[in-house]
Design a protein around this motif. Structure first.
Motif, mmCIF file in Angstrom:
data_model
loop_
_atom_site.group_PDB
_atom_site.id
_atom_site.type_symbol
_atom_site.label_atom_id
_atom_site.label_comp_id
_atom_site.label_asym_id
_atom_site.label_seq_id
_atom_site.Cartn_x
_atom_site.Cartn_y
_atom_site.Cartn_z
ATOM 1 N N LEU A 54 -15.838 4.324 16.919
ATOM 2 C CA LEU A 54 -14.996 4.824 18.003
ATOM 3 C C LEU A 54 -15.796 5.240 19.238
ATOM 4 O O LEU A 54 -15.244 5.292 20.336
ATOM 5 C CB LEU A 54 -14.167 6.015 17.531
ATOM 6 N N LEU A 55 -17.084 5.566 19.070
ATOM 7 C CA LEU A 55 -17.874 6.041 20.200
ATOM 8 C C LEU A 55 -18.238 4.890 21.125
ATOM 9 O O LEU A 55 -18.620 3.806 20.682
ATOM 10 C CB LEU A 55 -19.143 6.731 19.704
ATOM 11 N N SER A 56 -18.136 5.128 22.427
ATOM 12 C CA SER A 56 -18.395 4.100 23.429
ATOM 13 C C SER A 56 -19.842 3.631 23.384
ATOM 14 O O SER A 56 -20.780 4.447 23.364
ATOM 15 C CB SER A 56 -18.074 4.645 24.821
ATOM 16 N N GLN A 57 -20.011 2.309 23.346
ATOM 17 C CA GLN A 57 -21.335 1.717 23.250
ATOM 18 C C GLN A 57 -21.214 0.221 23.564
ATOM 19 O O GLN A 57 -20.117 -0.324 23.679
ATOM 20 C CB GLN A 57 -21.905 1.910 21.830
ATOM 21 N N THR A 58 -22.358 -0.443 23.714
ATOM 22 C CA THR A 58 -22.369 -1.892 23.836
ATOM 23 C C THR A 58 -22.454 -2.496 22.444
ATOM 24 O O THR A 58 -23.250 -2.054 21.619
ATOM 25 C CB THR A 58 -23.558 -2.363 24.688
ATOM 26 N N TRP A 59 -21.613 -3.507 22.194
ATOM 27 C CA TRP A 59 -21.504 -4.115 20.873
ATOM 28 C C TRP A 59 -21.657 -5.628 20.971
ATOM 29 O O TRP A 59 -21.442 -6.216 22.040
ATOM 30 C CB TRP A 59 -20.139 -3.794 20.242
ATOM 31 N N TYR A 79 -12.653 -1.177 19.647
ATOM 32 C CA TYR A 79 -11.717 -1.061 20.767
ATOM 33 C C TYR A 79 -11.398 0.410 20.975
ATOM 34 O O TYR A 79 -11.625 1.213 20.059
ATOM 35 C CB TYR A 79 -10.433 -1.879 20.493
ATOM 36 N N PRO A 80 -10.961 0.815 22.174
ATOM 37 C CA PRO A 80 -10.565 -0.009 23.312
ATOM 38 C C PRO A 80 -11.752 -0.701 23.987
ATOM 39 O O PRO A 80 -12.851 -0.155 24.041
ATOM 40 C CB PRO A 80 -9.918 0.999 24.268
ATOM 41 N N VAL A 81 -11.502 -1.898 24.499
ATOM 42 C CA VAL A 81 -12.533 -2.704 25.156
ATOM 43 C C VAL A 81 -12.528 -2.382 26.646
ATOM 44 O O VAL A 81 -11.479 -2.404 27.284
ATOM 45 C CB VAL A 81 -12.277 -4.203 24.935
ATOM 46 N N HIS A 82 -13.718 -2.085 27.190
ATOM 47 C CA HIS A 82 -13.828 -1.777 28.620
ATOM 48 C C HIS A 82 -14.278 -2.981 29.430
ATOM 49 O O HIS A 82 -13.837 -3.175 30.559
ATOM 50 C CB HIS A 82 -14.821 -0.632 28.848
ATOM 51 N N ASN A 83 -15.177 -3.775 28.837
ATOM 52 C CA ASN A 83 -15.792 -4.841 29.620
ATOM 53 C C ASN A 83 -16.392 -5.874 28.679
ATOM 54 O O ASN A 83 -17.037 -5.517 27.686
ATOM 55 C CB ASN A 83 -16.886 -4.242 30.514
ATOM 56 N N ASP A 106 -7.176 -4.535 25.727
ATOM 57 C CA ASP A 106 -8.260 -3.588 25.444
ATOM 58 C C ASP A 106 -7.910 -2.585 24.361
ATOM 59 O O ASP A 106 -8.786 -2.036 23.704
ATOM 60 C CB ASP A 106 -8.700 -2.856 26.713
ATOM 61 N N ASP A 107 -6.611 -2.327 24.124
ATOM 62 C CA ASP A 107 -6.220 -1.332 23.130
ATOM 63 C C ASP A 107 -6.403 -1.813 21.696
ATOM 64 O O ASP A 107 -6.395 -1.001 20.766
ATOM 65 C CB ASP A 107 -4.764 -0.911 23.337
ATOM 66 N N CYS A 108 -6.512 -3.123 21.487
ATOM 67 C CA CYS A 108 -6.718 -3.596 20.121
ATOM 68 C C CYS A 108 -7.785 -4.682 20.029
ATOM 69 O O CYS A 108 -7.972 -5.295 18.988
ATOM 70 C CB CYS A 108 -5.417 -4.086 19.491
ATOM 71 N N GLY A 109 -8.513 -4.904 21.134
ATOM 72 C CA GLY A 109 -9.694 -5.743 21.084
ATOM 73 C C GLY A 109 -9.450 -7.226 20.951
ATOM 74 O O GLY A 109 -10.257 -7.929 20.324
ATOM 75 N N GLU A 110 -8.397 -7.751 21.531
ATOM 76 C CA GLU A 110 -8.129 -9.184 21.477
ATOM 77 C C GLU A 110 -8.452 -9.849 22.810
ATOM 78 O O GLU A 110 -8.078 -9.341 23.872
ATOM 79 C CB GLU A 110 -6.674 -9.452 21.088
ATOM 80 N N GLU A 131 -18.515 -3.972 25.946
ATOM 81 C CA GLU A 131 -18.546 -2.509 25.916
ATOM 82 C C GLU A 131 -17.191 -2.012 25.441
ATOM 83 O O GLU A 131 -16.155 -2.455 25.938
ATOM 84 C CB GLU A 131 -18.853 -1.946 27.305
ATOM 85 N N ALA A 132 -17.223 -1.094 24.480
ATOM 86 C CA ALA A 132 -15.953 -0.616 23.915
ATOM 87 C C ALA A 132 -16.143 0.754 23.286
ATOM 88 O O ALA A 132 -17.261 1.144 22.929
ATOM 89 C CB ALA A 132 -15.431 -1.599 22.871
ATOM 90 N N GLY A 133 -15.033 1.451 23.128
ATOM 91 C CA GLY A 133 -15.044 2.756 22.476
ATOM 92 C C GLY A 133 -14.595 3.860 23.415
ATOM 93 O O GLY A 133 -14.322 3.635 24.599
ATOM 94 N N TYR A 134 -14.525 5.063 22.863
ATOM 95 C CA TYR A 134 -14.123 6.235 23.633
ATOM 96 C C TYR A 134 -15.344 7.061 24.013
ATOM 97 O O TYR A 134 -16.345 7.094 23.287
ATOM 98 C CB TYR A 134 -13.170 7.118 22.817
ATOM 99 N N ASN A 135 -15.234 7.754 25.143
ATOM 100 C CA ASN A 135 -16.306 8.638 25.587
ATOM 101 C C ASN A 135 -16.060 10.052 25.068
ATOM 102 O O ASN A 135 -14.971 10.602 25.280
ATOM 103 C CB ASN A 135 -16.384 8.664 27.111
#
Length: 215
Positions: A54-59, A79-83, A106-110, A131-135
């Motif tokens: 859940l933590l925001s990071q590059t994947w 997800y959520p996907v930012h970029n 972005d809410d489910c990563g598709e 990049e995805a996740g929550y801050n």
């Protein structure tokens, strides 16, 4: 599919602030220290119960697309996907303009192709960097706290679990209620080992975050 984190992992911090102490009637520094520990333990318990990053990071995800059945979307693991940073198919990178035009739920990563006449992804081995996740909340140098963007239900679950642990100090942690003749009765929300140490209410708050992808 496996989501691989790129770079150093973000530091885990409590997903609820010490402001909860007002509701608990905490006024001394030692209790503040205890509550901070309970908030961190509750954060770890809630994230473990949810069971996905859940933590925001590059994947980076590796996804295999077969010729049949045809694939309408690439489902990312976080997800959520930012970029979306890069997409390769069988070692060949998609052009940046194509990546920019991708339709992202972005809410489910598709990830969907923008071409409605050819919406299906060609068969092959894909590597998607994104990049995805929550801050999480961040404490600034002046002591102020930026709240981050974790869903309120997750933060509330952390507060509920931390409060239940705090109230359990000095009593049997399995005790759910107590009656005293002539005084009345008291009941508590009790962490449930079968729910990973969450209270039933907290588990209900975050249950919907456990499922991968869209419902």
């Amino acid at each position: 599919m496996r989501s691989i984190p790129l770079g150093s992992a973000p530091a885990l911090v409590p997903l609820a602030s010490l402001e909860v102490r007002i509701r608990l009637g905490i006024t001394d520094a030692q209790s503040d220290t205890d509550l901070q520990r309970y908030l961190m333990d509750a954060t770890e318990a809630v994230l473990t119960f949810i069971g996905r990053p859940l933590l925001s990071q590059t994947w980076q995800d590796q996804i295999f697309v077969r010729p049949f059945p045809r694939t309408l979307s690439l489902l990312l693991g976080v997800y959520p996907v930012h970029n979306v940073i890069a997409v390769t198919r069988n070692g060949t990178a998609l052009e940046q303009d194509t990546i920019n035009d991708l339709v992202i739920d972005d809410d489910c990563g598709e990830l969907y192709r923008p071409d409605v006449t050819q919406p299906f992804w060609p068969a092959g081995r894909y590597l998607v960097t994104y990049e995805a996740g929550y801050n999480p909340p961040v404490t600034l140098d002046d002591g102020t706290v930026q709240p981050g963007n974790f869903p309120g239900a997750i933060c509330l679950a952390v507060r509920r679990v931390a409060a239940a642990s705090y109230y359990a100090q000095g009593r049997d942690p399995t005790l759910k209620s107590e009656n005293e003749q002539g005084v009345g009765s008291t009941s508590w929300a009790v962490p449930d080992p079968s729910l990973g140490g969450l209270t039933p209410e907290a588990a209900g708050l975050v249950q919907r975050f456990r499922s991968a992808g869209c419902a």
